[in-house]
Design a protein around this motif. Structure first.
Motif, PDB file in Angstrom:
ATOM      1  N   PHE A 146       1.876 -14.823  14.048  1.00 27.42           N
ATOM      2  CA  PHE A 146       1.642 -13.974  12.647  1.00 27.42           C
ATOM      3  C   PHE A 146       0.464 -13.270  12.858  1.00 27.42           C
ATOM      4  O   PHE A 146       0.255 -11.988  12.942  1.00 27.42           O
ATOM      5  CB  PHE A 146       1.822 -14.606  11.472  1.00 27.42           C
ATOM      6  CG  PHE A 146       2.830 -15.107  10.841  1.00 27.42           C
ATOM      7  CD1 PHE A 146       3.970 -14.363  11.001  1.00 27.42           C
ATOM      8  CD2 PHE A 146       3.150 -16.414  10.033  1.00 27.42           C
ATOM      9  CE1 PHE A 146       5.255 -14.667  10.579  1.00 27.42           C
ATOM     10  CE2 PHE A 146       4.363 -16.636   9.733  1.00 27.42           C
ATOM     11  CZ  PHE A 146       5.252 -16.051   9.893  1.00 27.42           C
ATOM     12  N   GLU A 183       5.766  -8.643   1.614  1.00 25.00           N
ATOM     13  CA  GLU A 183       7.216  -9.770   1.214  1.00 25.00           C
ATOM     14  C   GLU A 183       6.954 -10.766   1.963  1.00 25.00           C
ATOM     15  O   GLU A 183       7.423 -11.972   1.418  1.00 25.00           O
ATOM     16  CB  GLU A 183       8.452  -8.808   1.660  1.00 25.00           C
ATOM     17  CG  GLU A 183       8.627  -7.803   0.432  1.00 25.00           C
ATOM     18  CD  GLU A 183       9.886  -6.932   1.028  1.00 25.00           C
ATOM     19  OE1 GLU A 183      10.847  -7.463   1.554  1.00 25.00           O
ATOM     20  OE2 GLU A 183       9.763  -5.824   0.555  1.00 25.00           O
ATOM     21  N   LEU A 184       6.861 -10.795   3.495  1.00 22.14           N
ATOM     22  CA  LEU A 184       6.582 -12.040   4.056  1.00 22.14           C
ATOM     23  C   LEU A 184       5.616 -13.291   3.589  1.00 22.14           C
ATOM     24  O   LEU A 184       6.120 -14.369   3.425  1.00 22.14           O
ATOM     25  CB  LEU A 184       6.484 -11.681   5.282  1.00 22.14           C
ATOM     26  CG  LEU A 184       6.178 -12.716   6.716  1.00 22.14           C
ATOM     27  CD1 LEU A 184       7.757 -13.371   6.790  1.00 22.14           C
ATOM     28  CD2 LEU A 184       5.900 -12.259   7.999  1.00 22.14           C
ATOM     29  N   GLN A 218       4.317  -3.216   3.037  1.00 21.60           N
ATOM     30  CA  GLN A 218       5.203  -3.762   2.457  1.00 21.60           C
ATOM     31  C   GLN A 218       6.042  -5.022   3.007  1.00 21.60           C
ATOM     32  O   GLN A 218       6.340  -5.993   2.603  1.00 21.60           O
ATOM     33  CB  GLN A 218       6.165  -2.708   2.134  1.00 21.60           C
ATOM     34  CG  GLN A 218       7.076  -3.058   0.645  1.00 21.60           C
ATOM     35  CD  GLN A 218       8.212  -2.250   0.391  1.00 21.60           C
ATOM     36  OE1 GLN A 218       7.803  -0.911   0.732  1.00 21.60           O
ATOM     37  NE2 GLN A 218       9.442  -2.596  -0.037  1.00 21.60           N
ATOM     38  N   LEU A 219       6.237  -4.692   4.340  1.00 17.42           N
ATOM     39  CA  LEU A 219       6.822  -6.087   5.156  1.00 17.42           C
ATOM     40  C   LEU A 219       5.978  -7.188   5.040  1.00 17.42           C
ATOM     41  O   LEU A 219       6.467  -8.162   4.645  1.00 17.42           O
ATOM     42  CB  LEU A 219       7.133  -5.395   6.390  1.00 17.42           C
ATOM     43  CG  LEU A 219       8.667  -5.654   6.797  1.00 17.42           C
ATOM     44  CD1 LEU A 219       9.089  -4.587   7.666  1.00 17.42           C
ATOM     45  CD2 LEU A 219       8.634  -6.905   7.655  1.00 17.42           C
ATOM     46  N   PHE A 220       4.683  -6.972   5.290  1.00 25.40           N
ATOM     47  CA  PHE A 220       3.918  -8.141   5.405  1.00 25.40           C
ATOM     48  C   PHE A 220       3.572  -8.893   3.885  1.00 25.40           C
ATOM     49  O   PHE A 220       3.606 -10.127   3.858  1.00 25.40           O
ATOM     50  CB  PHE A 220       2.444  -7.872   6.171  1.00 25.40           C
ATOM     51  CG  PHE A 220       2.555  -7.943   7.658  1.00 25.40           C
ATOM     52  CD1 PHE A 220       2.504  -8.992   8.355  1.00 25.40           C
ATOM     53  CD2 PHE A 220       2.833  -6.872   8.554  1.00 25.40           C
ATOM     54  CE1 PHE A 220       2.724  -9.152   9.755  1.00 25.40           C
ATOM     55  CE2 PHE A 220       3.108  -6.777   9.727  1.00 25.40           C
ATOM     56  CZ  PHE A 220       2.797  -7.927  10.512  1.00 25.40           C
ATOM     57  N   LEU A 241       1.019 -10.536  15.517  1.00 22.51           N
ATOM     58  CA  LEU A 241       1.726  -9.482  15.058  1.00 22.51           C
ATOM     59  C   LEU A 241       1.029  -8.412  14.066  1.00 22.51           C
ATOM     60  O   LEU A 241       0.843  -7.423  13.933  1.00 22.51           O
ATOM     61  CB  LEU A 241       2.969 -10.132  14.201  1.00 22.51           C
ATOM     62  CG  LEU A 241       4.182  -9.134  14.082  1.00 22.51           C
ATOM     63  CD1 LEU A 241       4.865  -8.949  15.249  1.00 22.51           C
ATOM     64  CD2 LEU A 241       5.220 -10.034  13.121  1.00 22.51           C
ATOM     65  N   TRP A 273      -0.250  -4.689  14.270  1.00 30.18           N
ATOM     66  CA  TRP A 273       0.379  -3.721  13.104  1.00 30.18           C
ATOM     67  C   TRP A 273      -0.816  -3.252  12.170  1.00 30.18           C
ATOM     68  O   TRP A 273      -0.248  -2.235  11.421  1.00 30.18           O
ATOM     69  CB  TRP A 273       1.701  -4.112  12.405  1.00 30.18           C
ATOM     70  CG  TRP A 273       2.827  -4.241  13.587  1.00 30.18           C
ATOM     71  CD1 TRP A 273       3.224  -5.154  14.275  1.00 30.18           C
ATOM     72  CD2 TRP A 273       3.751  -3.202  13.751  1.00 30.18           C
ATOM     73  NE1 TRP A 273       4.231  -4.893  15.279  1.00 30.18           N
ATOM     74  CE2 TRP A 273       4.601  -3.526  14.927  1.00 30.18           C
ATOM     75  CE3 TRP A 273       3.769  -1.524  13.416  1.00 30.18           C
ATOM     76  CZ2 TRP A 273       5.658  -2.537  15.266  1.00 30.18           C
ATOM     77  CZ3 TRP A 273       4.694  -0.953  13.820  1.00 30.18           C
ATOM     78  CH2 TRP A 273       5.745  -1.309  14.763  1.00 30.18           C
ATOM     79  N   LYS A 282       1.746   8.045   7.368  1.00 29.17           N
ATOM     80  CA  LYS A 282       1.617   7.250   6.136  1.00 29.17           C
ATOM     81  C   LYS A 282       2.876   6.369   5.870  1.00 29.17           C
ATOM     82  O   LYS A 282       2.715   5.187   5.192  1.00 29.17           O
ATOM     83  CB  LYS A 282       1.637   8.406   4.849  1.00 29.17           C
ATOM     84  CG  LYS A 282       0.103   8.794   4.917  1.00 29.17           C
ATOM     85  CD  LYS A 282      -0.019   9.967   3.983  1.00 29.17           C
ATOM     86  CE  LYS A 282      -1.450  10.384   4.018  1.00 29.17           C
ATOM     87  NZ  LYS A 282      -1.405  11.839   3.231  1.00 29.17           N
ATOM     88  N   LEU A 283       4.068   6.818   6.163  1.00 32.76           N
ATOM     89  CA  LEU A 283       5.265   6.131   5.972  1.00 32.76           C
ATOM     90  C   LEU A 283       5.060   4.552   6.795  1.00 32.76           C
ATOM     91  O   LEU A 283       5.543   3.492   6.276  1.00 32.76           O
ATOM     92  CB  LEU A 283       6.476   6.897   6.537  1.00 32.76           C
ATOM     93  CG  LEU A 283       7.900   5.961   6.132  1.00 32.76           C
ATOM     94  CD1 LEU A 283       8.101   5.775   5.104  1.00 32.76           C
ATOM     95  CD2 LEU A 283       8.829   6.921   6.936  1.00 32.76           C
ATOM     96  N   THR A 284       4.545   4.954   8.017  1.00 31.00           N
ATOM     97  CA  THR A 284       4.337   3.588   9.052  1.00 31.00           C
ATOM     98  C   THR A 284       3.438   2.669   8.144  1.00 31.00           C
ATOM     99  O   THR A 284       3.772   1.332   8.126  1.00 31.00           O
ATOM    100  CB  THR A 284       3.844   3.913  10.056  1.00 31.00           C
ATOM    101  OG1 THR A 284       4.717   4.841  10.855  1.00 31.00           O
ATOM    102  CG2 THR A 284       3.662   2.874  11.082  1.00 31.00           C
ATOM    103  N   SER A 334       7.184 -14.669   0.200  1.00 32.42           N
ATOM    104  CA  SER A 334       8.256 -15.675   0.583  1.00 32.42           C
ATOM    105  C   SER A 334       7.558 -16.887   1.085  1.00 32.42           C
ATOM    106  O   SER A 334       7.997 -18.055   0.900  1.00 32.42           O
ATOM    107  CB  SER A 334       9.480 -15.005   1.336  1.00 32.42           C
ATOM    108  OG  SER A 334       9.091 -14.976   2.734  1.00 32.42           O
ATOM    109  N   ILE A 335       6.658 -16.759   1.931  1.00 28.88           N
ATOM    110  CA  ILE A 335       5.975 -17.952   2.182  1.00 28.88           C
ATOM    111  C   ILE A 335       5.323 -18.849   1.163  1.00 28.88           C
ATOM    112  O   ILE A 335       5.427 -19.980   1.245  1.00 28.88           O
ATOM    113  CB  ILE A 335       4.820 -17.612   3.333  1.00 28.88           C
ATOM    114  CG1 ILE A 335       5.421 -17.132   4.674  1.00 28.88           C
ATOM    115  CG2 ILE A 335       3.979 -18.711   3.838  1.00 28.88           C
ATOM    116  CD1 ILE A 335       4.726 -16.649   5.752  1.00 28.88           C
ATOM    117  N   GLY A 371       2.805   2.339   5.092  1.00 27.76           N
ATOM    118  CA  GLY A 371       3.431   1.825   3.671  1.00 27.76           C
ATOM    119  C   GLY A 371       4.488   0.724   4.241  1.00 27.76           C
ATOM    120  O   GLY A 371       4.514  -0.175   3.602  1.00 27.76           O
ATOM    121  N   LEU A 372       5.241   0.814   5.257  1.00 30.22           N
ATOM    122  CA  LEU A 372       6.289  -0.085   5.479  1.00 30.22           C
ATOM    123  C   LEU A 372       5.653  -1.339   5.997  1.00 30.22           C
ATOM    124  O   LEU A 372       6.327  -2.301   5.678  1.00 30.22           O
ATOM    125  CB  LEU A 372       6.995   0.613   6.608  1.00 30.22           C
ATOM    126  CG  LEU A 372       8.407   1.571   6.223  1.00 30.22           C
ATOM    127  CD1 LEU A 372       8.720   2.373   7.472  1.00 30.22           C
ATOM    128  CD2 LEU A 372       9.442   0.678   5.671  1.00 30.22           C
TER     129      LEU A 372
END
Lengths: 348, 348
Positions: B277, B255-256, B251-253, B280, B284, B243-245, B259-260, B247-248
């Motif tokens: 992208f 944020e990306l 969240q990372l995508f 990737l 993931w 579940k952590l994976t 910011s784009i 969530g991370l």
């Protein structure tokens, strides 16, 4: 105790004893980080370690930076018990400086287990604390910082210990991160009460009684999203979570880099996006996080990541300064004194 | 038992009973995924659920796709015990189709706990298996696929159960992923023997004796890097890790993306990088992973992620087909028969 008293602004600068021999690139990166912090921050730094090695990385004398000799260095993979026979190690000498009041905090990027063992031996626990805990700070999806503890000081602990982690973590978040009435959650495998092992079930009941802002069980993905300011975990799961996060972030950025380098078009795109990447990388770079205190030790002892770069070392020194300035150890002492003491019947 | 016999190529296509009512976007995404797999794959699909709802998403009759009526749907957050009173649910009806030999596999993107409970009730365990386990497949840093189990079927289990997860996981990796002599690791908080809780210490000793390619303890970051093909974990830690994976990555995508969108320059860069992208993101995206079997159930029962999109449902159907084709249940039966049976003295 002078070392952990809340300090007024009229006193001398806060003094941080820094383990110059700990970490993957010590002493080079430690000295560089210390120089950076000494220039920018109102802090006195004592570099603890082998003077000759430290000096080779010091370009010039710095008013608020000095060296304190320690002849031994405890390796990153040495067992925690190494502190018993290496009394002149940078870790033990630095902790002694803190104990004697010559420093207000001790900070190491070295062997965390050895720092914990040495701190227990030299400074002992805050009265009433059953088990000290290790914390990890991370930026969550709400854009604020959450604290996860324990992340590895205790692989086995009782519900009372975990409930006390909440008390100690809350004191830190209130004082240093300045969250009012921080929320507390329990890392678990489901949201409903009754989920998890008997340890988690019993901890849930204790937290429910103890915490005014208990948000209940939170799952791995919710932790990342920012469901709570303080997340209580058994040390086993917390440790796996922190290392997994590091590994995932490293792998994801590594893959991105490889796919950028594989194509000129991608490289051009990445150049246009460099601002975005820089921000993202900085946000997720665990090596830049700084340092976190050992919760429950009777003194301001902090550890940072072994892979810390110069920037992270400087940031770790600033964190140590904040912990002293905010009187975190006193706050933990007061918070724990207000609750039933927890025995450590089964020490690791 | 006909349902799990290794199949030759001369037989009729493999038949998958698919829970049309399970998952966050059921039945729409399930039906669309089934249509996609039915077109591209040599597989017969039985959509199990409410015919009227299923038909509203079916544009036209499809030769290798049919509906089997089940009047009830078990909610995603219903307790596993719901299967006891909902005998006409898509989960229970689908499992009965498998038991009766009308299907070769049952696949659900719904309530995992209910599928596990229903499977134990309907099909039972492979003889000698103490506890069934839930697996999660992930692409590792070496570019291959690793299997982590258990990821949540058992929050508390004994060392013998964990050692048996290795036996079952290895059978899957050998047969479906076709890794020869796959390596086995134990998810732990340190590499050295003796790390972790007593559960992990004892499991280590069992795995050392049992596995010819045991690589020892592996930490969270090493798991991601691909230190082992099969990673054994207690179900609590495994569940948090998965579940952590999720969530991370989310969240990372996220944020990306933000910011784009915040800058036209970044948007131009992202357009040039769209190929990178896409790769990737696909790598993931846990929603695209497909499905993984319930290890130790005496029949090919698979579960996929509740958030699965059309592509993931189609991919999950193909996984189910592979599991039948490779004779995974027979392989597990043979592997377990070759070891001492494990009792389940303390069932959950």
């Amino acid at each position: 105790m002078q070392r952990s008293a809340t300090r007024g602004s009229s006193q001398r600068p806060i003094t941080v004893a820094l383990d110059a021999m700990g970490g993957d690139n010590a002493p080079a990166n430690i000295v560089r980080g210390a120089l950076s912090a000494a220039r920018d921050t109102d802090v006195d730094i004592i570099l603890v370690g082998r003077g000759r090695e430290i000096r080779s990385h010091l370009p010039a004398a710095q008013r608020n930076l000095r060296i304190h000799e320690a002849s031994e260095a405890i390796a990153m993979d040495a067992p925690p018990t190494a502190v018993r026979r290496m009394r002149d190690s940078s870790i033990m000498v630095g902790l002694e400086l803190l104990k004697d009041g010559e420093a207000d905090a001790f900070l190491s990027f070295g062997n965390t287990g050895a720092v914990m063992a040495g701190a227990l031996f030299t400074l002992g626990r805050v009265p009433g604390v059953g088990r000290p805990a290790l914390g990890a700070l991370f930026r969550n999806g709400r854009g604020t910082t959450s604290l996860l503890l324990d992340v590895g000081a205790n692989v086995e602990a009782r519900p009372q210990h975990l409930a006390q982690f909440a008390t100690m973590g809350r004191a830190y978040v209130e004082r240093v991160l300045r969250h009012r009435n921080p929320s507390v959650g329990l890392l678990n495998v489901g949201e409903e009460e009754g989920k998890g092992t008997s340890l988690h079930q019993e901890t849930y009941l204790l937290l429910e009684r103890q915490e005014t802002n208990f948000v209940g069980n939170i799952e791995g993905n919710e932790m990342v999203a920012g469901a709570a300011d303080v997340i209580v975990s058994d040390g086993f799961t917390g440790n796996v979570a922190v290392k997994l996060t590091e590994g995932l972030v490293e792998q994801l950025f590594g893959e991105l880099k490889r796919s950028i380098q594989a194509s000129v078009i991608h490289m051009a795109g990445a150049w246009l996006m460099r601002g975005a990447f820089r921000g993202l990388r900085a946000h997720w770079d665990y090596a830049k996080v700084g340092s976190a205190p050992l919760f429950g030790i009777d003194g301001a002892v902090l550890v940072g990541h072994g892979r810390a770069n110069t920037e992270a070392v400087a940031s770790g020194i600033r964190s140590a300064r904040s912990v002293v300035e905010a009187g975190v150890v006193d706050a933990i002492r007061d918070a724990v004194a207000g609750t039933a003491p927890v025995n450590d019947e089964d020490p690791d």
